[in-house]
Design a protein around this motif. Structure first.
Motif, PDB file in Angstrom:
ATOM      1  N   LEU A  62      -1.977  -3.800 -40.252  1.00  0.00           N
ATOM      2  CA  LEU A  62      -3.418  -3.866 -40.482  1.00  0.00           C
ATOM      3  C   LEU A  62      -3.865  -2.704 -41.375  1.00  0.00           C
ATOM      4  N   HIS A  65      -3.170  -2.916 -45.138  1.00  0.00           N
ATOM      5  CA  HIS A  65      -4.001  -3.823 -45.934  1.00  0.00           C
ATOM      6  C   HIS A  65      -5.462  -3.376 -46.013  1.00  0.00           C
ATOM      7  N   TRP A  76      -4.773 -10.482 -40.644  1.00  0.00           N
ATOM      8  CA  TRP A  76      -5.359  -9.173 -40.310  1.00  0.00           C
ATOM      9  C   TRP A  76      -6.834  -9.063 -40.673  1.00  0.00           C
ATOM     10  N   ASP A  77      -7.429 -10.107 -41.207  1.00  0.00           N
ATOM     11  CA  ASP A  77      -8.883 -10.139 -41.383  1.00  0.00           C
ATOM     12  C   ASP A  77      -9.473 -10.667 -40.079  1.00  0.00           C
ATOM     13  N   ARG A  83     -12.316  -9.518 -45.883  1.00  0.00           N
ATOM     14  CA  ARG A  83     -11.888  -8.183 -46.273  1.00  0.00           C
ATOM     15  C   ARG A  83     -11.253  -7.508 -45.060  1.00  0.00           C
ATOM     16  N   CYS A  84     -10.365  -6.540 -45.318  1.00  0.00           N
ATOM     17  CA  CYS A  84      -9.732  -5.788 -44.238  1.00  0.00           C
ATOM     18  C   CYS A  84     -10.270  -4.357 -44.284  1.00  0.00           C
ATOM     19  N   ASP A  85     -10.947  -3.945 -43.226  1.00  0.00           N
ATOM     20  CA  ASP A  85     -11.566  -2.624 -43.218  1.00  0.00           C
ATOM     21  C   ASP A  85     -11.667  -2.099 -41.793  1.00  0.00           C
ATOM     22  N   ASP A  88     -12.190  -4.393 -38.760  1.00  0.00           N
ATOM     23  CA  ASP A  88     -11.004  -5.056 -38.213  1.00  0.00           C
ATOM     24  C   ASP A  88     -10.225  -4.107 -37.301  1.00  0.00           C
TER      25      ASP A  88
END
Length: 279
Positions: A62, A65, A76-77, A83-85, A88
């Motif tokens: 996670l 990304h 992993w979104d 978006r992955c941030d 998450d």
């Protein structure tokens, strides 16, 4: 033509265009039931590398990304905002215990999670007023083989209804309601799972049956009749004599499932290992 009249004519033209577009969309929903069915989003699978555990490796994936943007699904979104941030990360931390260093404190076997057998990448649907999540056939079979005491019948030592009864009741207890259903062709009984898509299509229900090889390989002439499903019972809750279930009729030849209604489905006692001699 005056400016006022030109404006009015243009307004009428745009109105007609919008009405036509709306009519096309509405007609498509009526004619394409699969696309317009009410669905709910799939649950989130935190085992990103599919190694059977939710651990630091998954959290590292996670983090790797972070700050990526997407145009479609990625595991992993977790909040599905493309978006992955950090949001998450917070989602992950809410579901998996972390230590003071923000690392996974202890690996969690996915078998301890009630949603492991779900098909995470496919959306769920409603049957009557019940949300039904799609199941992954491979994971259900792995669960049966590795994490239950159910044994495939050997040398006709068990009647199909006995095995199906044990399977459905154990699935209800371990995986939850609306997971493994009771399927019947009139001459044979077996487990069935909804695999996603339009529930009204019989091809979207997979058969879970240890007799499959026996009937399909050794008795080719009888295999089609044996698996011509006529009914599906999807367990909802325990009742006085069995289980409250959604009853579904099926037509194998037309690939259809229809006429859902709720009723109590009678199931006899569960065959526990210590009382099988009483069967």
């Amino acid at each position: 033509m005056t400016p006022t009249r030109q404006w009015f004519t243009g307004f009428l033209y745009l109105s007609m265009v919008f009405i036509m577009i709306y009519g096309v969309i509405a007609g498509a929903c009526v004619g394409a039931e699969t696309e317009c069915e009410e669905t709910v989003g799939a649950l989130t699978d935190l085992d990103f590398n599919d190694d059977g555990y939710i651990n630091q490796l998954d959290l590292d994936i996670l983090k790797y990304h972070f700050n990526e943007r997407y145009s479609g699904y990625v595991p992993w979104d977790l909040n599905a905002d493309l978006r992955c941030d950090r949001k998450d990360f917070y989602y992950f931390a809410d579901h998996v215990p972390l230590n003071y260093r923000y690392q996974v404190e202890e690996s969690i076997p996915i078998w301890n999670l009630s949603d492991y057998t779900l098909e995470q990448r496919r959306k769920s649907t409603f049957i009557l007023d019940e949300v039904v999540y799609p199941q992954n056939p491979e994971r259900v079979i792995t669960w049966i083989k590795q994490y239950t005491s159910l044994e495939s019948p050997k040398n006709d030592s068990a009647v199909c209804v006995h095995y199906t009864r044990d399977l459905c009741r154990l699935a209800y207890k371990s995986l939850g309601p609306k997971t493994v259903a009771w399927g019947s062709s009139g001459s044979h009984a077996y487990g069935m799972i909804y695999t996603g898509g339009n529930w009204r299509r019989l091809s979207n229900w997979a058969i879970i049956d240890p007799y499959w090889k026996y009937y399909s390989s050794e008795n080719i002439t009888n295999s089609k009749e044996v698996y011509d499903t006529t009914s599906i019972e999807l367990f909802l809750d325990e009742g006085q004599y069995g289980y409250w279930a959604i009853h579904l009729s099926a037509d194998h030849h037309n690939n259809t499932v229809f006429e859902p209604y709720k009723a109590e489905y009678r199931v006899r006692d569960f065959r526990e290992p210590n009382n099988r001699h009483n069967e």
